[in-house]
Design a protein around this motif. Structure first.
Motif, PDB file in Angstrom:
ATOM      1  N   GLY A 293      30.544  87.427  44.311  1.00  0.00           N
ATOM      2  CA  GLY A 293      30.250  86.125  44.430  1.00  0.00           C
ATOM      3  C   GLY A 293      30.631  85.388  43.196  1.00  0.00           C
ATOM      4  N   GLY A 294      30.600  84.024  43.351  1.00  0.00           N
ATOM      5  CA  GLY A 294      30.095  83.252  44.216  1.00  0.00           C
ATOM      6  C   GLY A 294      28.562  82.928  43.785  1.00  0.00           C
ATOM      7  N   ASN A 295      27.932  82.163  44.847  1.00  0.00           N
ATOM      8  CA  ASN A 295      26.421  82.040  44.944  1.00  0.00           C
ATOM      9  C   ASN A 295      25.710  83.065  45.122  1.00  0.00           C
ATOM     10  N   TYR A 296      26.396  83.985  45.925  1.00  0.00           N
ATOM     11  CA  TYR A 296      25.634  85.100  46.198  1.00  0.00           C
ATOM     12  C   TYR A 296      25.151  86.153  45.021  1.00  0.00           C
TER      13      TYR A 296
ATOM     14  N   TYR B  76      38.705  74.883  42.397  1.00  0.00           N
ATOM     15  CA  TYR B  76      39.185  73.542  42.852  1.00  0.00           C
ATOM     16  C   TYR B  76      39.149  73.618  44.523  1.00  0.00           C
ATOM     17  N   TYR B  77      38.336  72.843  45.010  1.00  0.00           N
ATOM     18  CA  TYR B  77      38.162  72.609  46.689  1.00  0.00           C
ATOM     19  C   TYR B  77      38.788  71.207  46.761  1.00  0.00           C
ATOM     20  N   LYS B  78      39.900  71.258  47.408  1.00  0.00           N
ATOM     21  CA  LYS B  78      40.576  70.019  47.494  1.00  0.00           C
ATOM     22  C   LYS B  78      41.259  69.476  48.907  1.00  0.00           C
TER      23      LYS B  78
ATOM     24  N   THR C 194      35.294  87.338  47.386  1.00  0.00           N
ATOM     25  CA  THR C 194      34.357  87.679  48.363  1.00  0.00           C
ATOM     26  C   THR C 194      32.984  87.476  47.861  1.00  0.00           C
ATOM     27  N   GLU C 195      31.906  87.060  49.162  1.00  0.00           N
ATOM     28  CA  GLU C 195      30.652  87.075  48.706  1.00  0.00           C
ATOM     29  C   GLU C 195      30.068  87.048  50.051  1.00  0.00           C
ATOM     30  N   GLU C 196      28.741  87.392  50.547  1.00  0.00           N
ATOM     31  CA  GLU C 196      28.121  87.347  51.703  1.00  0.00           C
ATOM     32  C   GLU C 196      27.696  85.716  52.137  1.00  0.00           C
TER      33      GLU C 196
ATOM     34  N   GLY D 285      39.687  81.126  40.156  1.00  0.00           N
ATOM     35  CA  GLY D 285      38.731  81.988  40.949  1.00  0.00           C
ATOM     36  C   GLY D 285      38.176  81.565  42.361  1.00  0.00           C
ATOM     37  N   GLU D 286      38.306  80.295  42.325  1.00  0.00           N
ATOM     38  CA  GLU D 286      38.014  79.882  43.831  1.00  0.00           C
ATOM     39  C   GLU D 286      38.808  78.516  43.822  1.00  0.00           C
ATOM     40  N   TRP D 287      39.768  78.524  45.062  1.00  0.00           N
ATOM     41  CA  TRP D 287      40.445  77.421  45.486  1.00  0.00           C
ATOM     42  C   TRP D 287      40.817  77.469  46.871  1.00  0.00           C
TER      43      TRP D 287
ATOM     44  N   GLY E 234      28.615  85.670  35.095  1.00  0.00           N
ATOM     45  CA  GLY E 234      27.766  84.617  35.946  1.00  0.00           C
ATOM     46  C   GLY E 234      28.822  83.983  36.899  1.00  0.00           C
ATOM     47  N   ASN E 235      28.592  82.908  37.444  1.00  0.00           N
ATOM     48  CA  ASN E 235      29.343  81.943  38.466  1.00  0.00           C
ATOM     49  C   ASN E 235      28.843  80.380  38.255  1.00  0.00           C
ATOM     50  N   GLU E 236      29.998  79.674  38.126  1.00  0.00           N
ATOM     51  CA  GLU E 236      29.834  78.304  38.077  1.00  0.00           C
ATOM     52  C   GLU E 236      28.881  77.842  37.167  1.00  0.00           C
ATOM     53  N   ASP E 237      28.498  78.470  36.001  1.00  0.00           N
ATOM     54  CA  ASP E 237      27.504  78.033  35.162  1.00  0.00           C
ATOM     55  C   ASP E 237      27.414  76.508  34.529  1.00  0.00           C
TER      56      ASP E 237
HETATM   57  O1  AHR Z   1      33.226  79.478  48.190  1.00  0.00           O
HETATM   58  C1  AHR Z   1      31.781  78.807  48.508  1.00  0.00           C
HETATM   59  C2  AHR Z   1      31.151  78.361  47.104  1.00  0.00           C
HETATM   60  O2  AHR Z   1      31.544  77.604  46.187  1.00  0.00           O
HETATM   61  C3  AHR Z   1      30.669  79.583  46.253  1.00  0.00           C
HETATM   62  O3  AHR Z   1      29.573  80.464  46.453  1.00  0.00           O
HETATM   63  C4  AHR Z   1      30.425  78.818  44.995  1.00  0.00           C
HETATM   64  O4  AHR Z   1      30.900  79.655  43.800  1.00  0.00           O
HETATM   65  C5  AHR Z   1      31.313  77.718  44.937  1.00  0.00           C
HETATM   66  O5  AHR Z   1      30.403  76.580  44.780  1.00  0.00           O
END
Ligand code: AHR
Length: 631
Positions: free
Chosen positions: A245-248, A414-416, A43-45, A441-443, A365-368
């Motif tokens: 988050g995430g970027n948040y 992974y965003y696919k 989760t994140e905002e 952590g994100e897919w 951190g996140n996506e360093d």
């Molecule tokens: O899930 C959306 C964004 O994708 C997240 O905030 C970030 O970690 C990733 O780039």
């Protein structure tokens, strides 16, 4: 004619998928255990996930942070009869150091019958239901005690009629918090086309801020969450929540990071902050609320701590410059896990939660990998040393590969598209088992908007078969983003899992695929082999010896039925009756929406043909779970 029919039949035969054979060796030692934390939530905002989403607050721009050329966003003036008023943002009047601005209402004409004041439109309306009590509150002061009370009403946009009303105590010339309770009648229509109105019946000047209205929340928590969304998450059988988050977590700048210390305590002491998804976060969903969310779902937090990198490519050098941020993270860990004899554990106890929260995983951190300065190696090492010295039991997650040390866990994202996931299903089959454990952590399969479609659910399900098969290595996984407000302007990131407006919510087909996978999960992976089958046929098998159950996940992403010969060796008995759960669509684009929320949902049935060896035929575009009793 006859010829044409027979050539059509031949074509059908030619197109039929080759049958698959799935052999499950229950008599051989299991390959490995299934990670008990395999499926979780992230989760994140973003997409109005909290404000205008899970966080049940109904008032938008409650602390008057959003101000444009037209005035205070989401606020407007109201008056009845010939009452008259104007309003403006006052940047120098507020009830606390954190909230130093307010809405200043100047009433030039009003009386008890003809009142003037302001209205708030809510997050794309305000959901009002019959026989329901709403808790209102606001901070206010007046230039004279003659102004009297504030009259608060939930009002229908269409009829202009009040649906519930209440009056506050009379205002004074000092800032004070006022509470009201608004109860709707039994005949009120359920609708989101409503707004909140605050009016006075006397001339004068009134300042107000932190105007709040809450419906009943999940488990009745103060400052709590929407029940429908919490119930949807619970039905996913998650084991953890990756937050915040995430970027948040990172923010666009260091100042806009998730600075946890400014998100705890009374709301009036929370300054709010800008989210990198381009709107102000009320911070009503602060660190303690995240933790209570995990408590309500009986799951653990996977706590992400800010580690000195923000999205506008700003990094803090490891060493003394990073130390204050590390100190904040250490305080945060104490706030989460310390007992009330510790400084920050005592703060948490004072805020109403004496019991520490369980914590196993901390993400640094996140996506360093976006930090091209190369500082992450040093930043991770600095955090690792300090955290492990005090909390050796914690598992620390790195968000980018490291060359100088082996992190406990590495977070892969992974965003696919579905086809890409079909091709990647075996990605971890031969991965190094001596390296770090993996957190996916994100897919997400990004097909469909705002929420994903059946084709995406097939991509998701195929990918999950690979994660289950490799759940010795993949210890955690979480889809992202989870939530989206489907109203125009509500979405910043397409292809989300659960959609909602002010009134209702729905799950995408992918949501149901995840609920099925996590709901029927064994404790170990038996030795299996698959031969034959179409190129878009995917499986995973897990077993729970204690329950005497073997769970088959079957995915047929083709437009043809898929026959599967299932052979089980080593099960004393295979009970003939087995539970079959099917999620299927007529085509990949088919989907659920806010107005057609249940077009694609799992259907549970019983098959009576299970045996040590039996044939099962899957429909096209289908995700299935077969729960076999294998004593
Ligand atoms: O899930 C959306 C964004 O994708 C997240 O905030 C970030 O970690 C990733 O780039």
């Amino acid at each position: 004619m006859l010829l044409a029919a027979s050539s059509l039949a031949m074509q059908a035969v030619a197109q039929a998928l080759p049958p698959a054979t799935l052999t499950i060796a229950l008599d051989k030692p299991a390959l490995h255990a299934v990670s008990p934390t395999l499926y979780g939530l992230m989760t994140e905002e973003i997409n109005y996930s909290f404000d205008g989403g899970l966080y049940a607050e109904m008032v938008r721009n409650r602390t008057m942070q959003d101000h444009d050329w037209a005035g205070l966003a989401r606020w407007d003036v109201v008056h009845s009869g010939d009452a008259a008023a104007t309003f403006a943002l006052d940047r120098n009047e507020g009830p606390s150091a954190a909230l130093q601005r307010s809405l200043a209402l100047t009433v030039t004409k009003a009386d008890a019958t003809n009142q003037a004041g302001v209205r708030n439109e809510g997050f794309w309306g305000m959901a009002v239901r019959p026989s329901t009590t709403y808790k209102g509150s606001f901070y206010a002061k007046a230039d004279s005690s003659a102004v009297g009370p504030v009259n608060v009403a939930l009002v229908s946009n269409n009829s202009g009629k009040p649906l519930a009303t209440a009056s506050s105590q009379p205002l004074t010339t000092e800032w004070k918090r006022y509470e009201v309770s608004l109860t709707t009648g039994a005949k009120v229509e359920t609708s989101a086309e409503n707004h909140l109105q605050l009016t006075v019946g006397h001339t004068g000047k009134v300042w107000m801020t932190l105007v709040s209205l809450f419906p009943p929340t999940y488990k009745g928590r103060e400052n709590g969450n929407r029940p429908d969304l919490m119930e949807k998450m619970a039905a996913m059988h998650p084991t953890f929540l990756r937050e915040p988050g995430g970027n948040y977590l990172e923010g666009d700048t260091v100042e806009e990071r998730f600075n946890w210390k400014t998100t705890i305590g009374p709301l009036v002491d929370r300054p709010t902050h800008r989210s990198p998804w381009n709107y102000q976060s009320s911070d009503g969903m602060g660190l303690l609320e995240f933790l209570e969310w995990t408590e309500d779902l009986k799951i653990q937090p996977v706590l992400a701590v800010y580690a000195g990198y923000s999205l506008k490519r700003i990094h803090i050098e490891p060493g003394p410059a990073l130390q204050p941020f590390l100190d904040d993270a250490m305080d945060e860990l104490e706030f989460v896990t310390g007992n009330d004899s510790t400084k920050w554990g005592a703060v948490r106890a004072k805020l109403g939660h004496p019991a520490p929260f369980p914590l196993t995983y901390v993400e640094i951190g996140n996506e360093d990998w976006f930090d091209t300065s190369g500082s992450y190696e040093g930043r991770y090492a600095q955090f690792y040393k300090a955290i492990k010295a005090k909390y050796p039991q914690l598992q620390l997650i790195a968000t980018a590969p490291l060359t100088r040390m082996k992190p406990d866990v590495l977070d892969d994202h992974y965003y696919k598209r579905a086809d890409e996931f079909f091709d990647m299903v075996k990605k971890y089959d031969d991965a190094d088992r001596n390296g770090p454990k993996i957190f996916v952590g994100e897919w997400a399969t990004r097909e469909g908007s705002p929420t994903t479609n059946m084709g995406a659910a097939l991509g998701d399900a195929a990918w999950m078969t690979g994660m289950e098969r490799n759940s010795d290595l993949i210890v955690l996984s979480s889809y992202a983003p989870m939530l989206v407000n489907v109203n125009p302007g509500g979405m910043q990131w397409e292809s989300d899992l659960i959609g909602y407006d002010a009134l209702t919510s729905y799950g995408s087909p992918g949501y149901y695929a995840q609920a099925m996978f996590a709901g029927y999960l064994g404790t170990e992976v038996p030795a299996t082999s698959v031969t034959g089958g179409g190129t878009r046929f995917f499986t995973s098998v897990t077993r729970d010896r204690a329950k005497g159950m073997t769970y088959l996940k079957l995915v047929n992403a083709s437009n043809e039925p898929q026959a599967v010969q299932i052979n089980l060796s080593g099960a004393g008995t295979v009970v003939r009756e087995a539970t079959l759960v099917t999620l299927s669509g007529t085509n990949p684009a088919e989907t659920n929406t806010i107005t057609a929320p249940t077009r694609i949902v799992p259907v549970t049935s019983t098959i009576k043909t299970a045996a040590a060896s039996f044939t099962h035929t899957m429909p096209p575009y289908a995700v299935q779970v077969l729960a076999l009793s294998t004593k």
